[in-house]
Write a protein that holds these residues in place. Structure first.
Motif, PDB file in Angstrom:
ATOM      1  N   ALA A 519     115.541  51.821  29.514  1.00  0.00           N
ATOM      2  CA  ALA A 519     115.443  51.944  28.135  1.00  0.00           C
ATOM      3  C   ALA A 519     114.861  50.823  27.139  1.00  0.00           C
ATOM      4  O   ALA A 519     113.982  50.916  26.396  1.00  0.00           O
ATOM      5  CB  ALA A 519     116.578  52.570  27.377  1.00  0.00           C
ATOM      6  N   ARG A 520     115.725  49.696  27.501  1.00  0.00           N
ATOM      7  CA  ARG A 520     115.304  48.360  26.677  1.00  0.00           C
ATOM      8  C   ARG A 520     113.989  47.726  26.888  1.00  0.00           C
ATOM      9  O   ARG A 520     113.323  47.448  25.988  1.00  0.00           O
ATOM     10  CB  ARG A 520     116.429  47.528  26.883  1.00  0.00           C
ATOM     11  CG  ARG A 520     116.297  46.042  26.363  1.00  0.00           C
ATOM     12  CD  ARG A 520     116.747  46.115  24.943  1.00  0.00           C
ATOM     13  NE  ARG A 520     115.740  46.258  23.914  1.00  0.00           N
ATOM     14  CZ  ARG A 520     115.765  46.494  22.612  1.00  0.00           C
ATOM     15  NH1 ARG A 520     116.847  46.845  22.191  1.00  0.00           N
ATOM     16  NH2 ARG A 520     114.528  46.858  21.909  1.00  0.00           N
ATOM     17  N   VAL A 521     113.426  47.934  28.180  1.00  0.00           N
ATOM     18  CA  VAL A 521     112.173  47.428  28.508  1.00  0.00           C
ATOM     19  C   VAL A 521     111.085  48.253  27.958  1.00  0.00           C
ATOM     20  O   VAL A 521     110.172  47.775  27.266  1.00  0.00           O
ATOM     21  CB  VAL A 521     112.096  47.448  29.949  1.00  0.00           C
ATOM     22  CG1 VAL A 521     110.617  47.102  30.414  1.00  0.00           C
ATOM     23  CG2 VAL A 521     113.020  46.173  30.692  1.00  0.00           C
ATOM     24  N   PHE A 522     111.327  49.623  27.889  1.00  0.00           N
ATOM     25  CA  PHE A 522     110.305  50.638  27.312  1.00  0.00           C
ATOM     26  C   PHE A 522     110.328  50.436  25.794  1.00  0.00           C
ATOM     27  O   PHE A 522     109.377  50.485  25.187  1.00  0.00           O
ATOM     28  CB  PHE A 522     110.720  52.008  27.834  1.00  0.00           C
ATOM     29  CG  PHE A 522     109.730  53.018  26.964  1.00  0.00           C
ATOM     30  CD1 PHE A 522     108.587  53.062  27.896  1.00  0.00           C
ATOM     31  CD2 PHE A 522     110.244  53.842  26.110  1.00  0.00           C
ATOM     32  CE1 PHE A 522     107.725  54.192  27.145  1.00  0.00           C
ATOM     33  CE2 PHE A 522     109.325  54.774  25.433  1.00  0.00           C
ATOM     34  CZ  PHE A 522     107.961  54.978  26.040  1.00  0.00           C
ATOM     35  N   ALA A 523     111.459  50.309  25.341  1.00  0.00           N
ATOM     36  CA  ALA A 523     111.392  50.172  23.821  1.00  0.00           C
ATOM     37  C   ALA A 523     110.794  48.776  23.431  1.00  0.00           C
ATOM     38  O   ALA A 523     110.278  48.865  22.310  1.00  0.00           O
ATOM     39  CB  ALA A 523     112.991  50.057  23.247  1.00  0.00           C
ATOM     40  N   TRP A 525     108.283  47.496  24.978  1.00  0.00           N
ATOM     41  CA  TRP A 525     106.871  47.853  25.153  1.00  0.00           C
ATOM     42  C   TRP A 525     106.301  48.560  23.993  1.00  0.00           C
ATOM     43  O   TRP A 525     105.199  48.108  23.276  1.00  0.00           O
ATOM     44  CB  TRP A 525     106.770  48.344  26.383  1.00  0.00           C
ATOM     45  CG  TRP A 525     105.158  48.578  26.989  1.00  0.00           C
ATOM     46  CD1 TRP A 525     104.502  49.569  26.514  1.00  0.00           C
ATOM     47  CD2 TRP A 525     104.386  47.857  27.506  1.00  0.00           C
ATOM     48  NE1 TRP A 525     103.180  49.445  26.804  1.00  0.00           N
ATOM     49  CE2 TRP A 525     103.083  48.412  27.525  1.00  0.00           C
ATOM     50  CE3 TRP A 525     104.556  46.600  28.159  1.00  0.00           C
ATOM     51  CZ2 TRP A 525     102.040  47.681  28.403  1.00  0.00           C
ATOM     52  CZ3 TRP A 525     103.396  45.969  28.688  1.00  0.00           C
ATOM     53  CH2 TRP A 525     102.316  46.613  28.855  1.00  0.00           C
ATOM     54  N   VAL A 526     107.035  49.581  23.723  1.00  0.00           N
ATOM     55  CA  VAL A 526     106.906  50.329  22.655  1.00  0.00           C
ATOM     56  C   VAL A 526     106.656  49.619  21.067  1.00  0.00           C
ATOM     57  O   VAL A 526     105.530  49.686  20.355  1.00  0.00           O
ATOM     58  CB  VAL A 526     107.847  51.315  22.152  1.00  0.00           C
ATOM     59  CG1 VAL A 526     107.749  51.834  20.948  1.00  0.00           C
ATOM     60  CG2 VAL A 526     107.725  52.510  23.282  1.00  0.00           C
ATOM     61  N   GLU A 527     107.689  48.499  20.978  1.00  0.00           N
ATOM     62  CA  GLU A 527     107.198  47.967  19.616  1.00  0.00           C
ATOM     63  C   GLU A 527     106.174  46.931  19.882  1.00  0.00           C
ATOM     64  O   GLU A 527     105.526  46.596  18.714  1.00  0.00           O
ATOM     65  CB  GLU A 527     108.557  47.204  19.436  1.00  0.00           C
ATOM     66  CG  GLU A 527     109.783  47.791  19.171  1.00  0.00           C
ATOM     67  CD  GLU A 527     111.179  46.947  18.956  1.00  0.00           C
ATOM     68  OE1 GLU A 527     110.814  45.773  18.818  1.00  0.00           O
ATOM     69  OE2 GLU A 527     112.172  47.610  18.769  1.00  0.00           O
ATOM     70  N   GLN A 528     105.893  46.494  20.999  1.00  0.00           N
ATOM     71  CA  GLN A 528     104.676  45.489  21.067  1.00  0.00           C
ATOM     72  C   GLN A 528     103.392  46.360  20.922  1.00  0.00           C
ATOM     73  O   GLN A 528     102.418  45.569  20.394  1.00  0.00           O
ATOM     74  CB  GLN A 528     104.717  44.884  22.374  1.00  0.00           C
ATOM     75  CG  GLN A 528     103.740  44.250  22.893  1.00  0.00           C
ATOM     76  CD  GLN A 528     103.719  43.719  24.230  1.00  0.00           C
ATOM     77  OE1 GLN A 528     104.736  43.097  24.921  1.00  0.00           O
ATOM     78  NE2 GLN A 528     102.571  43.746  25.054  1.00  0.00           N
ATOM     79  N   GLU A 529     103.101  47.413  21.270  1.00  0.00           N
ATOM     80  CA  GLU A 529     101.857  48.203  21.566  1.00  0.00           C
ATOM     81  C   GLU A 529     101.842  49.132  20.386  1.00  0.00           C
ATOM     82  O   GLU A 529     100.603  49.274  20.168  1.00  0.00           O
ATOM     83  CB  GLU A 529     101.857  48.921  22.781  1.00  0.00           C
ATOM     84  CG  GLU A 529     102.140  48.138  23.977  1.00  0.00           C
ATOM     85  CD  GLU A 529     100.676  47.100  24.363  1.00  0.00           C
ATOM     86  OE1 GLU A 529      99.529  47.925  24.082  1.00  0.00           O
ATOM     87  OE2 GLU A 529     100.708  46.056  24.675  1.00  0.00           O
ATOM     88  N   LEU A 530     102.642  49.491  19.529  1.00  0.00           N
ATOM     89  CA  LEU A 530     102.375  50.529  18.646  1.00  0.00           C
ATOM     90  C   LEU A 530     103.078  50.386  17.306  1.00  0.00           C
ATOM     91  O   LEU A 530     103.935  49.721  17.110  1.00  0.00           O
ATOM     92  CB  LEU A 530     103.054  51.935  19.171  1.00  0.00           C
ATOM     93  CG  LEU A 530     102.498  52.457  20.270  1.00  0.00           C
ATOM     94  CD1 LEU A 530     103.513  53.835  20.839  1.00  0.00           C
ATOM     95  CD2 LEU A 530     101.051  52.932  19.997  1.00  0.00           C
TER      96      LEU A 530
END
Length: 599
Positions: A519-523, A525-530
């Motif tokens: 969850a943390r890694v995905f979150a 990535w989400v913040e970085q990309e979108l």
């Protein structure tokens, strides 16, 4: 880009378009030269060339034509006549092509049914085809038997490769009846009175948002698909086309066969796509052309390296839906010299071609060729899901870089014709009136795009897939592209879900992950990309992504499930907490529904 480079690029595009238009120029709507006549012309030129090689062997043009003639005579023996329809439910094999070509020789239309369907959806497609006879094979007939009670009509099944013990009153083997027929071409009088305006095939929409609709493919449209790509690909009788796409769809079944079968080349057919066997098969076959759907290319890019992936003879890959984030990886890794991306819908009259090979563009409509290309982009209102209209009640062209809906003018010639669906009401919904002048009619593609100053066109999303959140428009296609490379993520399906008390729809993604979900890694990535408004509020984990036969994600069931734990089978997360995404409890969900928690 310098002046000389611009001129070269424009000349390349104009040359490609001229080549395409020259091949479709002979098609006239009131002509009695039909798709089977184009085929017979190729047979007479290339009789002893190998036409098709499938999993079981190969046939020459002469042998394939004889097989098609037998299917035509069989249809006549069943008292089928001009204007009738036969349903074809069969995996890729040489008889598939022989069947529909043969039926067209005697004026009978063929409904090409998706072999992935079952139950009510399959019964629906069989029912709206109005066919009483179904031609199928040993792989598919049981599904039809199971769907038969829901079809609401009597259906006679004819099965290739059926064992004698499986025959019944309403199910018979087809091998002997077809083999016993005449191999002589049916007389042209059998299709007398038919013109290019008449139906050759029914091809069904993918059904990503509901039950499939039957698009009416006239002889003119079938000929246009085949002839356009016979010209656009510069294919010759020396080329070998590799086709693993389903023949029931327009890309695999018309676009993918024209370059070979109208030019005397060889068509390699496989029952289905296999990522493991793809490159060894391409190498062994000596293929020079490969027809793709974008997701198929993505699967290949995500596969481990293979010893044969660059030891092929491919000179061109042609198809549609190749995503910008996959294009460069695919072309560089596999050493494919040229890519011809195109845009077109099964039922529509809008077509675009990217003759330049500009990565990410679905096509180009430069100003200097505006009159030659039936394409306009109009301003669009996301809230009403309709094109915007000015004070005068007419539509307005989208500005360069502005997202709009692609439309094509409807007229009485081959480039503007819209033949619609079997369902007239469904056809009517696709027509936009009073667009630029009172009384004009335009076909709505239902696709959002943007066009740059040089005329390159980029796909944004399907209408209905794009949604509004926090006053901003969110493209599900863009979210999927950005999150596809997130650590541990194998597949992403993005969509919007309504939330009580909130304007628009909140973003949600369904993920197929490799191992445990981080969850943390995905979150991170989400913040970085979108941007903040495009970040998914909800995440659900799924074991596999349901797709249509052409690899498009089927979102309708995911949207219906929403973020209800009782409907969602598997872990469900909401954005927030120390780990970025936390598991959604019943209490937390109720707080969102009651408005106590704002997203």
């Amino acid at each position: 880009m310098g002046l000389v480079a611009n001129i070269r690029r424009d000349m390349k595009f104009a040359k490609g378009l001229r080549r395409l238009l020259a091949r479709i120029k002979p098609i006239e709507l009131d002509s009695t030269d039909l798709v089977c006549d184009d085929w017979e012309e190729a047979v007479d030129k290339f009789a002893d060339h190998v036409a098709v090689q499938d999993d079981r062997g190969s046939v020459t043009y002469r042998e394939l034509d004889a097989m098609a003639n037998r299917f035509g005579h069989w249809a006549q023996s069943r008292r089928l006549k001009r204007g009738d329809t036969i349903a074809l439910v069969m995996l890729n094999r040489v008889e598939y092509l022989a069947a529909w070509i043969g039926f067209s020789k005697v004026g009978v239309a063929t409904a090409l049914i998706n072999t992935n369907l079952s139950g009510h959806a399959l019964a629906h497609c069989l029912s709206i085809s109005n066919a009483s006879q179904v031609v199928t094979d040993a792989d598919c007939w049981r599904k039809i038997e199971e769907a038969r009670p829901y079809a609401g009509r009597n259906l006679m099944l004819w099965v290739l490769g059926l064992a004698d013990e499986d025959e019944a009153d309403e199910r018979r083997g087809l091998d002997k009846p077809v083999r016993g027929g005449s191999s002589v071409r049916p007389a042209r009088s059998a299709r007398a009175g038919l013109t290019n305006r008449d139906t050759a095939l029914y091809i069904y929409t993918s059904g990503t948002t509901g039950l499939p609709k039957a698009a009416r493919i006239t002889h003119a449209r079938a000929r246009t698909y085949m002839r356009a790509f016979a010209g656009a690909t510069t294919a010759t009788d020396k080329d070998i086309t590799f086709n693993v796409l389903p023949l029931y769809h327009s890309t695999g079944g018309l676009v993918g066969i024209g370059p070979a079968l109208l030019n005397g080349g060889k068509l390699i057919l496989r029952k289905r796509f296999s990522a493991t066997n793809f490159w060894p098969d391409v190498k062994a076959s000596g293929a020079t052309l490969f027809v793709y759907i974008g997701e198929l290319c993505r699967y290949l890019v995500n596969c481990p390296e293979h010893a044969d992936e660059r030891s092929h003879k491919l000179r061109l890959a042609f198809g549609n839906g190749l995503r910008p984030d996959v294009w460069d990886d695919f072309q560089k890794r596999f050493g494919v010299p040229d890519i011809l991306e195109f845009y077109g819908s099964t039922e529509g009259n809008v077509s675009l071609f990217n003759f330049d090979g500009k990565p990410g563009a679905i096509g180009r409509a430069p100003n200097f060729l505006k009159k030659q290309i039936n394409f306009r982009l109009v301003r669009f209102d996301i809230d009403t899901e309709l094109p915007s209209r000015g004070a005068n009640g007419l539509c307005e062209l989208a500005r360069p870089g502005e997202v709009g809906e692609a439309i094509g003018q409807i007229g009485d010639d081959i480039r503007h014709a819209f033949s619609g669906y079997a369902d007239k009401a469904a056809s009517e919904k696709k027509i936009l009136r009073d667009v630029f002048v009172r009384g004009d009619r335009w076909f709505r593609t239902g696709d959002l795009m943007k066009q740059d100053a040089e005329g390159y066109v980029y796909f944004i999303d399907r209408i209905g897939d794009t949604y509004r959140w926090k006053g901003e428009n969110v493209s599900t296609a863009e979210v999927e592209q950005r999150l596809a490379d997130a650590p541990g993520v194998l597949e992403v399906i993005a969509y919007g879900v309504p939330v009580p008390g909130h304007e628009g729809k909140a973003g949600m993604v369904a993920l197929v992950v490799d191992g445990k979900f981080g969850a943390r890694v995905f979150a991170d990535w989400v913040e970085q990309e979108l941007p903040i408004y495009a970040r998914p509020a909800f995440v659900r984990l799924i074991k596999s992504a349901e797709t249509t036969g052409t690899f498009k994600y089927r979102k309708i069931d995911l949207v219906a499930d929403g973020f209800d734990p009782e409907k969602v089978d598997g872990p469900l997360y909401v954005r927030g907490g120390k780990s970025g995404y936390t598991k959604l409890s019943d209490v937390a969900r109720q707080a969102i529904l009651d408005g106590e928690t704002r997203l």
